[in-house]
Structure formats: structure tokens, C-alpha cells
Design a protein around this motif. Structure first.
Motif, PDB file in Angstrom:
ATOM      1  N   SER A 302       0.821  -1.204   0.000  1.00 38.86           N
ATOM      2  CA  SER A 302       0.000   0.000   0.000  1.00 38.86           C
ATOM      3  C   SER A 302       0.857   1.256   0.000  1.00 38.86           C
ATOM      4  N   LEU A 303       1.839   1.314   0.897  1.00 42.03           N
ATOM      5  CA  LEU A 303       2.698   2.494   0.973  1.00 42.03           C
ATOM      6  C   LEU A 303       3.602   2.589  -0.247  1.00 42.03           C
ATOM      7  N   GLY A 304       3.969   1.440  -0.824  1.00 43.76           N
ATOM      8  CA  GLY A 304       4.792   1.463  -2.028  1.00 43.76           C
ATOM      9  C   GLY A 304       4.083   2.083  -3.211  1.00 43.76           C
ATOM     10  N   VAL A 305       2.805   1.785  -3.361  1.00 46.81           N
ATOM     11  CA  VAL A 305       2.014   2.397  -4.439  1.00 46.81           C
ATOM     12  C   VAL A 305       1.712   3.851  -4.107  1.00 46.81           C
ATOM     13  N   GLY A 306       1.665   4.169  -2.809  1.00 44.96           N
ATOM     14  CA  GLY A 306       1.367   5.531  -2.383  1.00 44.96           C
ATOM     15  C   GLY A 306      -0.069   5.747  -1.974  1.00 44.96           C
ATOM     16  N   THR A 307      -0.806   4.676  -1.727  1.00 44.90           N
ATOM     17  CA  THR A 307      -2.205   4.794  -1.318  1.00 44.90           C
ATOM     18  C   THR A 307      -2.288   5.325   0.113  1.00 44.90           C
ATOM     19  N   PRO A 308      -3.106   6.333   0.380  1.00 44.57           N
ATOM     20  CA  PRO A 308      -3.308   6.774   1.764  1.00 44.57           C
ATOM     21  C   PRO A 308      -3.740   5.579   2.611  1.00 44.57           C
ATOM     22  N   THR A 309      -3.098   5.403   3.764  1.00 46.09           N
ATOM     23  CA  THR A 309      -3.257   4.157   4.515  1.00 46.09           C
ATOM     24  C   THR A 309      -3.549   4.409   5.989  1.00 46.09           C
ATOM     25  N   VAL A 310      -4.448   3.562   6.530  1.00 45.51           N
ATOM     26  CA  VAL A 310      -4.691   3.518   7.972  1.00 45.51           C
ATOM     27  C   VAL A 310      -4.412   2.088   8.419  1.00 45.51           C
ATOM     28  N   ALA A 311      -3.644   1.946   9.510  1.00 50.10           N
ATOM     29  CA  ALA A 311      -3.264   0.615   9.989  1.00 50.10           C
ATOM     30  C   ALA A 311      -3.277   0.584  11.512  1.00 50.10           C
ATOM     31  N   THR A 312      -3.338  -0.622  12.060  1.00 46.00           N
ATOM     32  CA  THR A 312      -3.274  -0.760  13.515  1.00 46.00           C
ATOM     33  C   THR A 312      -1.882  -0.367  14.012  1.00 46.00           C
ATOM     34  N   ARG A 313      -1.813   0.033  15.264  1.00 48.63           N
ATOM     35  CA  ARG A 313      -0.530   0.404  15.850  1.00 48.63           C
ATOM     36  C   ARG A 313       0.439  -0.773  15.856  1.00 48.63           C
ATOM     37  N   LEU A 314      -0.071  -1.972  16.073  1.00 48.41           N
ATOM     38  CA  LEU A 314       0.788  -3.151  16.069  1.00 48.41           C
ATOM     39  C   LEU A 314       1.501  -3.289  14.734  1.00 48.41           C
ATOM     40  N   CYS A 315       0.770  -3.206  13.642  1.00 41.25           N
ATOM     41  CA  CYS A 315       1.376  -3.352  12.310  1.00 41.25           C
ATOM     42  C   CYS A 315       2.406  -2.261  12.048  1.00 41.25           C
ATOM     43  N   VAL A 316       2.104  -1.051  12.469  1.00 38.75           N
ATOM     44  CA  VAL A 316       3.019   0.066  12.233  1.00 38.75           C
ATOM     45  C   VAL A 316       4.276  -0.082  13.085  1.00 38.75           C
ATOM     46  N   GLU A 317       4.120  -0.492  14.334  1.00 37.73           N
ATOM     47  CA  GLU A 317       5.286  -0.679  15.208  1.00 37.73           C
ATOM     48  C   GLU A 317       6.213  -1.771  14.671  1.00 37.73           C
ATOM     49  N   LEU A 318       5.644  -2.843  14.163  1.00 37.95           N
ATOM     50  CA  LEU A 318       6.467  -3.917  13.614  1.00 37.95           C
ATOM     51  C   LEU A 318       7.229  -3.478  12.370  1.00 37.95           C
ATOM     52  N   ALA A 319       6.690  -2.496  11.650  1.00 35.81           N
ATOM     53  CA  ALA A 319       7.341  -2.022  10.434  1.00 35.81           C
ATOM     54  C   ALA A 319       8.551  -1.149  10.719  1.00 35.81           C
TER      55      ALA A 319
END
Length: 383
Positions: A302-319
Motif C-alpha cells: 500500500s505504501l509502495g504504491v502511495g495509497t493513503p493508509t490507515v493501519a493498527t498500531r501493532l502493524c506500524v510498530e512492527l514495520a
């Protein structure tokens, strides 16, 4: 006779479009060494993927019914159920034969489900791609799962942790996809997972107004749970606020639980040829996954294509620490509805989110950066 190093690549599945990390690592090995790939073929899709692989490939047939039988027997022991499932006798023999006949200088094992074959390679140098710390996933399932899933999580979490400990003790190089998993362990190397390339890029002019997008395997328990939660808790809030949003669900292996979510504003699409098209045409990409380890491929795509994104904090922290600047984060239904409403209601907010996501992706997932990390990991076993 080639003077390049010889590497045996061992995987409990077939690298391909459905498993892009495995495919990327196999190709990296093939660029720098003579490689024999041993892969387990479970179905016709796997067989087709195996035929598309280049080089020296040995495809071994695995049978699901036998795997279930092995996993059932493992319940009476302390073995990992996943490892028992994959431990086909024909694969064990193929590993032994390749060690004897191919005479590799090193062995590369792909994911923890291949760890049971470590003893078969003797004292050869080993690189092991864990990708994620899978025992943590089962620990989350044990704590928050429902019904049989919770029971399986309680059994598998400690068994998987023991299997991972054996890998860490044996391998000269351990690859993981999340900075969360590296810590200060000397043999661990952060190797990011690059998605299958797509030429599509998000642009406001091509985005479909009000379209929310979820992409993922729709038979995978964590994705199913995430979708059920989102449809039950977030979609009603958006409806009550009068936000004109439609959730578009894309992915293979559509389960009956996902099919039951269909509604006038919830569209079940199923598999598509290129998810890049879907990301490019969405107004907002949602990643409401609450049971996760490693880095979610759907977040990277999603972020690679550039789509505006909403995600859980868990997923973002792991990234990784900087990922929190690349997208909106939400956990409660209220937070999810607020972010989606704000993004759908503002062109400026969507364009800013798109730009920040692309910057993060380019900083962390540029081919040169990933290839450099792979090289450092393989240098540890002199490949």
C-alpha cells in the motif's frame, strides 16, 4: 566446473508470486552462487509456480492428508505442529540426497517450517530466513483467539519458540523482516521483504471516491478476524456519520466467513491479476490486522504504491520506528472512523498521506537497500 560457491536452498513451499520474499531471496542466491532449490509442492498452483522457477529445481510432492496425520501425531509429543505437517519423508530424503550428491558449501533454509531438516545437513554453514518470529503470532492467538484457534495457539506457541531457539543456536546467519525482531542479536540481519513490483502509482485523479481497500489472503485467520472486526465495528460508525464509504475486499482463498460479510457497502472481489491496480484506484487502504508478526505485506504494498493508509498500531510498530510517519494509526473503532472520515473528506490530507508513504517505502524498501542487507546476511556463511 563452476568455481562459484554451491548453495542448497530448502523451502517447505514454492517461492513465487504468492510468496514474494522467498522468491526474492532465491533469486539473490542464484545471482551469487550455484543453487539447487528443494521445494515442497502441495497443490496444482504450487506445481505451476515450480515450473516457472529458473535453474536447478527439485520439486517434492507433499500431501495435505499426510501432513494432517503427522501434525495429529505431534500432538502427543513436544514437536511443532507446523513443522510436523511439513515434514514429508520424501523431502527428508531429498535433503539427504542433495547434501551427498550436490555437495553444497552452505545451506539456506526458508522459514521455520523447514527447521526440522537442520540435522540432515551435518555441520555445513547455515543461513536461515525466519522472516518473522512465528511463536509470537501463536502467543497472540493463544491470548486473543477464539475456539479451536486459541487452543492451537496455546499448544504451538511454546513448541514454535523451542524450534526457533534451535535455529538461532545452529545458524551462522538469521534473516528477519522486522526491525522489531533484530534487537542486539549478533547473528540476526534485517532483510526487508520487497513486494512483487507493480507499475501502478496512486494518484488523486484516478482514485475512486469513498473506496476503502483491504488486500490479503482471505482464508488466513488473522485477515478474516480483522475483516470481521472492521465490518462489525467500523463500518456502522461510518454509516451513522453519513460517510459515503465502500469497503472493497481483494485476495485469494475467499473463506465462507469472508463471503458472509458482503453487503451493499462491502464488496467481495476475490483474487485479481495485479493488486497494484486496486491500490492505485482506492481512496484509502485499510490494514486493521490485530494479530501479526513481521511486517505486513499489505502495508508495504500500500505504501509502495502511495495509497493513503490507515493501519493498527501493532502493524506500524512492527514495520519500524519511522513507519508511524508514513500512515495513520488506529486501534479503536472511533479512531478508525475518525481517520477514514478525515482522509475521505480532504484531497490535501490524501495527497500528504500518499507522499509520506512513498517516502518511507523508498527509504526502507529500495532494491539497493534490500540487496545490501541480503549480501551482509549471506557473507556470514561465505556465500
Amino acid at each position: 566446473m563452476s568455481d562459484r560457491r554451491r548453495v542448497l536452498f530448502v523451502a517447505p513451499w514454492v517461492p513465487g508470486r504468492r510468496r514474494p520474499r522467498s522468491l526474492a531471496l532465491l533469486r539473490s542466491l542464484q545471482e551469487r552462487a550455484d543453487v539447487r532449490a528443494l521445494v515442497l509442492v502441495w497443490n496444482d498452483h504450487d506445481a505451476a509456480d515450480a515450473r516457472e522457477l529458473d535453474g536447478d529445481v527439485v520439486a517434492v510432492r507433499g500431501r495435505a492428508v499426510e501432513g494432517v496425520w503427522r501434525a495429529g501425531r505431534a500432538l502427543l509429543t513436544r514437536r511443532s505442529l507446523q513443522q510436523a505437517y511439513a515434514d514429508a519423508g520424501a523431502m527428508r530424503e531429498a535433503v539427504r540426497t542433495s547434501v551427498r550428491d550436490f555437495r553444497p558449501d552452505a545451506v539456506f533454509f526458508n522459514v521455520i517450517r523447514s527447521g526440522q531438516w537442520l540435522p540432515l545437513v551435518g555441520d555445513l554453514p547455515v543461513a536461515f530466513d525466519l522472516d518473522e518470529i512465528r511463536s509470537e503470532y501463536y502467543g497472540q492467538v493463544a491470548a486473543r483467539g477464539r475456539g479451536p484457534a486459541r487452543w492451537v495457539g496455546r499448544i504451538e506457541a511454546p513448541r514454535m519458540a523451542a524450534a526457533e531457539a534451535l535455529v538461532v543456536a545452529r545458524a551462522q546467519s538469521v534473516l528477519v523482516s522486522s526491525p522489531h525482531d533484530v534487537a542486539d542479536r549478533a547473528t540476526f540481519h534485517l532483510v526487508r521483504s520487497v513486494p512483487v513490483p507493480t507499475p501502478f502509482r496512486w494518484d488523486e485523479s484516478r482514485a475512486v471516491g469513498g473506496r476503502l481497500l483491504f488486500v490479503g489472503r482471505l482464508g488466513y485467520a488473522a485477515n478474516v478476524e480483522a475483516l470481521e472486526w472492521f465490518v462489525e465495528h467500523v463500518m456502522p460508525l461510518l454509516r451513522a456519520r453519513g460517510v459515503p464509504a465502500t469497503l472493497r475486499i481483494v485476495g485469494a482463498e475467499v473463506s465462507s466467513r469472508v463471503s458472509r460479510l458482503a453487503a451493499p457497502d462491502v464488496e467481495i472481489v476475490g483474487p485479481v491479476a495485479d493488486v497494484g491496480v486496486e491500490y492505485a484506484s482506492a481512496a484509502v487502504s485499510v490494514v486493521p490486522v490485530r494479530t501479526a508478526t513481521g511486517v505486513q505485506m499489505k502495508l508495504i504494498e500500500s505504501l509502495g504504491v502511495g495509497t493513503p493508509t490507515v493501519a493498527t498500531r501493532l502493524c506500524v510498530e512492527l514495520a519500524g520506528s519511522a513507519a508511524e510517519e508514513s500512515c495513520r494509526t488506529a486501534d479503536t473503532p472511533q479512531e478508525w472512523a475518525d481517520h477514514i472520515e478525515q482522509l475521505l473528506g480532504s484531497v490535501r490530507a490524501r495527497e500528504a498521506a500518499s507522499a509520506s508513504g512513498r517516502r518511507w517505502f523508498e527509504s526502507n524498501y529500495a532494491p539497493a537497500a534490500v540487496e545490501g542487507a541480503v549480501s551482509r546476511a549471506l557473507d556470514a556463511v561465505d556465500v
